[in-house]
Design a protein around this motif. Sequence first.
Motif, PDB file in Angstrom:
ATOM      1  N   SER A  79       0.850  -1.263   0.018  1.00 55.20           N
ATOM      2  CA  SER A  79      -0.016  -0.002   0.189  1.00 55.20           C
ATOM      3  C   SER A  79       0.814   1.209   0.084  1.00 55.20           C
ATOM      4  CB  SER A  79      -0.953   0.099   1.269  1.00 55.20           C
ATOM      5  OG  SER A  79      -0.189  -0.021   2.339  1.00 55.20           O
ATOM      6  N   ILE A  80       0.551   2.155  -0.786  1.00 51.59           N
ATOM      7  CA  ILE A  80       1.480   3.401  -1.010  1.00 51.59           C
ATOM      8  C   ILE A  80       0.599   4.777  -0.657  1.00 51.59           C
ATOM      9  CG2 ILE A  80       2.692   4.991  -2.650  1.00 51.59           C
ATOM     10  CD1 ILE A  80       4.253   2.466  -2.293  1.00 51.59           C
ATOM     11  N   ASP A  81       1.230   5.383   0.228  1.00 54.41           N
ATOM     12  CA  ASP A  81       0.636   6.937   0.614  1.00 54.41           C
ATOM     13  C   ASP A  81       1.094   7.715  -0.699  1.00 54.41           C
ATOM     14  OD1 ASP A  81      -0.522   5.927   2.651  1.00 54.41           O
ATOM     15  OD2 ASP A  81       1.057   6.599   4.098  1.00 54.41           O
ATOM     16  N   LYS A  82       0.166   8.378  -1.270  1.00 56.11           N
ATOM     17  CA  LYS A  82       0.153   9.059  -2.425  1.00 56.11           C
ATOM     18  C   LYS A  82       0.848  10.412  -1.984  1.00 56.11           C
ATOM     19  CE  LYS A  82      -3.279   7.100  -5.285  1.00 56.11           C
ATOM     20  NZ  LYS A  82      -4.414   7.087  -5.946  1.00 56.11           N
ATOM     21  N   LEU A  83       1.261  11.334  -2.859  1.00 53.58           N
ATOM     22  CA  LEU A  83       1.638  12.829  -2.629  1.00 53.58           C
ATOM     23  C   LEU A  83       0.368  13.795  -2.167  1.00 53.58           C
ATOM     24  CD1 LEU A  83       4.316  13.743  -5.199  1.00 53.58           C
ATOM     25  CD2 LEU A  83       4.550  13.476  -2.459  1.00 53.58           C
ATOM     26  N   PRO A  84       0.118  14.261  -1.378  1.00 53.13           N
ATOM     27  CA  PRO A  84      -1.034  14.946  -1.272  1.00 53.13           C
ATOM     28  C   PRO A  84      -1.561  15.898  -2.276  1.00 53.13           C
ATOM     29  CG  PRO A  84       0.404  14.982   0.943  1.00 53.13           C
ATOM     30  CD  PRO A  84       0.897  14.438  -0.243  1.00 53.13           C
ATOM     31  N   GLY A  85      -2.960  16.095  -2.372  1.00 53.12           N
ATOM     32  CA  GLY A  85      -3.150  16.914  -3.479  1.00 53.12           C
ATOM     33  C   GLY A  85      -2.664  18.360  -3.557  1.00 53.12           C
ATOM     34  N   PHE A  86      -2.349  18.891  -2.287  1.00 54.13           N
ATOM     35  CA  PHE A  86      -1.915  20.295  -2.253  1.00 54.13           C
ATOM     36  C   PHE A  86      -0.366  20.440  -2.457  1.00 54.13           C
ATOM     37  CE2 PHE A  86      -1.716  18.408   2.331  1.00 54.13           C
ATOM     38  CZ  PHE A  86      -0.552  18.598   2.424  1.00 54.13           C
ATOM     39  N   VAL A  87       0.316  19.322  -2.546  1.00 55.79           N
ATOM     40  CA  VAL A  87       1.641  19.156  -2.697  1.00 55.79           C
ATOM     41  C   VAL A  87       1.781  19.321  -4.442  1.00 55.79           C
ATOM     42  CG1 VAL A  87       3.945  17.988  -2.854  1.00 55.79           C
ATOM     43  CG2 VAL A  87       2.541  18.191  -0.808  1.00 55.79           C
TER      44      VAL A  87
END
Length: 364
Positions: A79-87
């Motif tokens: 499972s991968i935590d993506k880069l947040p949308g604000f980034v």
Amino acid sequence: MATKVFNKFYGKEKLSGKCVLLSQDRFCVKLNGFSEEAIVIFKTIPSRSYDPKSRIWNFHIKDYALLLSKLQTLQAKLSIDKLPGFVLNCIKKTQNEVTVDFTKIDPVLASALMPFQLEGVSFGIDKLGRCLIGDDMGLGKTFQALAIANYYMDDWPLLIVTTASMRAIWEETIRNYLPSVSIMQVQYMVSGKDYIGEAKILIVSHDMMTRCLDMLLTRGFGILIIDESHVLKNFKSKCFNASLALAKRAKRVLLLSGTPALSRPSELFTQLSLIDNKFFGSFYEFSKRYCDGKQTQFGWDASGNSNLEELEIILAKKFMIRRTKEDVLKMLPSKQQEVITLDTKLEEFSEQDRNCLIALAKKI
């Protein structure tokens, strides 16, 4: 490195990872364990690069979507935590070359600005007058803030929130470097009974801002300068909530702090929310990403730090300009030594006074 947490999937341990920004155009994937299948995928990405010291793979941001789509095939095991949308939104925004019309700034003030201060003014204008100037003490944050405010003079009246000890500095700087503003239009608020309806520039203390919030909101200040903004680190304080109410009404918001609390990111959130209260979404999202936020038996703990490299990139791109004295040492004027001769001479004292002074000197 991401905290090592395993989920069970058909009796096997499930790995997790996190995408983290390394620069404006590169990101890395931090895994909490070894995955040969993930490495095989990493090697298929055109912009791949491996750091043998950290043992972490990094990639160009243009390959972000491609990498995620390929890692999707491992979702049962990873499972991968993506880069947040604000980034993503922040780094995708193109940086336009700012052309500042310095003729809009009072000539006396404009001529007093040093090159690095002009850079700070340009940064503030590029951010449309909503930014944090985090330069070291003594590098002229007052000058830069006044120059940006002067550039947007059409949005006045201007409210300056500062400490009692800095009041004289602000008044003196305005008097000496903004001669286009009549001193009669500059006012320091000492009580809630003061009439402020004709003040072009109003200077108040943090405490007075809190106590007279309704009066200040009624006046309708288009530009807000908050000096020593790090004092607003507690989002539950009355002072911060008063600042937030004024910041939401103001078109331009300039924060000044020589100590913006980079070692404890949680203290930055309140200041950044005055500039843009929607950017990070919520304190929970911010603290989870940058404060190593986690649930404990005592509640939500946001006292740590995480992904500081990414946060610094976001700050520099969106919110803050910060220079240390070492950064601008060559641009600073040379130190000048001056000998001041006192008018009063020792011979003018009476013999009794001289003897008393001599006796005191011997005791020291």
